[in-house]
Design an enzyme around this catalytic site. Sequence first.
Site, PDB file in Angstrom:
ATOM      1  N   CYS A  23       0.824  -1.208   0.000  1.00 15.37           N
ATOM      2  CA  CYS A  23       0.000   0.000   0.000  1.00 15.37           C
ATOM      3  C   CYS A  23       0.865   1.269   0.000  1.00 15.37           C
ATOM      4  O   CYS A  23       1.357   1.652  -1.053  1.00 15.37           O
ATOM      5  CB  CYS A  23      -0.995  -0.038   1.160  1.00 15.37           C
ATOM      6  N   HIS A  59      -3.649  -4.792   0.439  1.00 18.92           N
ATOM      7  CA  HIS A  59      -2.965  -5.403   1.584  1.00 18.92           C
ATOM      8  C   HIS A  59      -3.051  -6.922   1.492  1.00 18.92           C
ATOM      9  O   HIS A  59      -3.959  -7.527   2.072  1.00 18.92           O
ATOM     10  CB  HIS A  59      -3.606  -4.932   2.891  1.00 18.92           C
ATOM     11  N   GLU A  67      -1.486  -9.114   2.988  1.00 23.05           N
ATOM     12  CA  GLU A  67      -1.335  -9.788   4.286  1.00 23.05           C
ATOM     13  C   GLU A  67      -2.681 -10.150   4.917  1.00 23.05           C
ATOM     14  O   GLU A  67      -2.769 -11.076   5.717  1.00 23.05           O
ATOM     15  CB  GLU A  67      -0.505  -8.916   5.244  1.00 23.05           C
TER      16      GLU A  67
HETATM   17  N1  GLN Z   1      -1.777   6.649   3.124  1.00 22.52           N
HETATM   18  C1  GLN Z   1      -1.979   5.935   1.905  1.00 22.52           C
HETATM   19  C2  GLN Z   1      -3.384   6.131   1.366  1.00 22.52           C
HETATM   20  O1  GLN Z   1      -4.270   6.481   2.093  1.00 22.52           O
HETATM   21  C3  GLN Z   1      -1.681   4.469   2.080  1.00 22.52           C
HETATM   22  C4  GLN Z   1      -2.631   3.777   2.981  1.00 22.52           C
HETATM   23  C5  GLN Z   1      -2.149   2.457   3.485  1.00 22.52           C
HETATM   24  O2  GLN Z   1      -0.957   2.156   3.436  1.00 22.52           O
HETATM   25  N2  GLN Z   1      -3.046   1.639   4.008  1.00 22.52           N
HETATM   26  O3  GLN Z   1      -3.615   5.913   0.206  1.00 22.52           O
END
Ligand code: GLN
Length: 548
Positions: A390, A521, A523
């Site tokens: 992410c 994600h 994970e």
């Molecule tokens: N801050 C970034 C976003 O909002 C990544 C979010 C995250 O890593 N879950 O897009």
Amino acid sequence: MATEGHKYIFVMGGVMSGVGKGIAASSMGLILQERGHKVNLIKIDPYLNVDAGTMNPTEHGEVFVLRSGLETDQDMGNYERFLGRDLTPEDYMTSGMVYQSVIARERALEYGGKCIEAIPHVRDEILRRIEAAAAHNGSNISVIEVGGTVGDFQNALFIEAARVLRLQHPDDVLYVMVSYLPVPGTLGEMKTKPTQSAVRELNSYGVQPDFIIARSAGSMDEKRKEKLAIWCNVRPDRIISAPDVESIYDVPLNFENDNFGDLLLDALDLPAQAHPDMQKWRTFVESIKNEREEVTIGIVGKYFDTGDFVLSDAYLSVIEALKFSGAALGVKPKIEWVNAKDFEKGTEVEILSKYDGIIVPGGFGETGIEGKLKAIRYAREQGIPYFGLCYGMQLMVVEYARNVLGLEGAHTVEINPNAPHPVVDVMPEQVALIREGKYGGTMRLGSYEARLEKGTIAHAAYGVEAIEERHRHRYEINPDYVEKIKEAGLVFSGVSPDGILMEIAELPQEKHPFYLGTQFHPELQARPLAPHPLFTAFLRASLKKRAS
Ligand code: GLN
């Protein structure tokens, strides 16, 4: 109304928090499921947040996103991993959620002019939700974990709901208390008194536990068991000794050794429909404990320091995902935490050169950002396997834009709204939400499809052309820069079906052994018996790096 014959097991904590109530509930779920029953696990969080999405991970641990997109407590992640299946929004509730629906109904005049009170209205909303979850999931047993410890003001209404449910269904409800038996250093003896007091406290709500899971450093002897049985009014065979274990995945096996599953079914008057052998689970647990070759993975993040200790709970699913892939490959991932802030001043080579693989996990905001970018650059230039999750993918694109494309000042607008090259931009549908301060539950959340490009690392790892993964973000790779970035050699190997959102970025394998980031994600979908293919591919590359 409750589903006919449905069984409910309430798991409540006594003495203190943090003794593994969630793991106990997960393990009970698994051993009942192994006996042929369909189990759903419900987590009740007594705080007033409407979901877990607005909580700081340093204080509260990871936010676990369900397939549906609901942002929940990390215990839900353990539930899914133990049961090996997806849970639904019905399986999670907070006081905030409960009150929000009661108040919404009051505003809509649905209570017919009555005075709305904690009892019966709030309690009945709790019961309605518990029963809705039972009906929705087609399960026949619900294991319900009441967060916090008996005696907390904020879980009193949930315990009251548990009491009333048994009154309505005398044969279908069990209460299990997870307690703790300390061994004070000066005495060297296991003490039962705190558990006795906790049971008495629970009794004051009109609830008598049927089982006690006695957590402690070591196993409980018969003498202690008898004492607890008499003082707590619980049958001795229903006191389950739960000593500290090497791995949380040992817990269901220990429960099996104590025949806890059969005892629960007996108390619920249910037959075992399958004979549990837990063979696959056993093999998995053995493989994470075996002596194996180590690969050292550096996780570069910021949610570590709360006072004097490191809170790896903020990245719980990432750690578990590495464990599962490690078990599948027969290697032991040795995780080291690297605080991104530490090498903003230029110590990164010294720190990072010892790693076989580097992960930059999800995150928000500015802290440690230049440090993370340094780590990513180092991994790219030195050919160290890199896995960005992410934020870790967004920053990978920022780094590439700055140092390969030469776009000076390239950044994510999350950090610099006036960046000359906003290579990571806010998603259009997020603009108004942010302006109006509507933060709760409004990110791009939950499962979305992505299409994979053939001939890429991602496609080779998954072995399919379409995948579904869970998301939690407000920003995206700016579509205006996608072509330029591609021309400079970065491959977007996964994109949304409409082609707009870049879901996976990677460098071709001729250029780098494993340099890959995901907007989602991965994970969150890794399971003990079904490791995630990208984590496995990353670890395999890290292992190769170690060997070279
Ligand atoms: N801050 C970034 C976003 O909002 C990544 C979010 C995250 O890593 N879950 O897009």
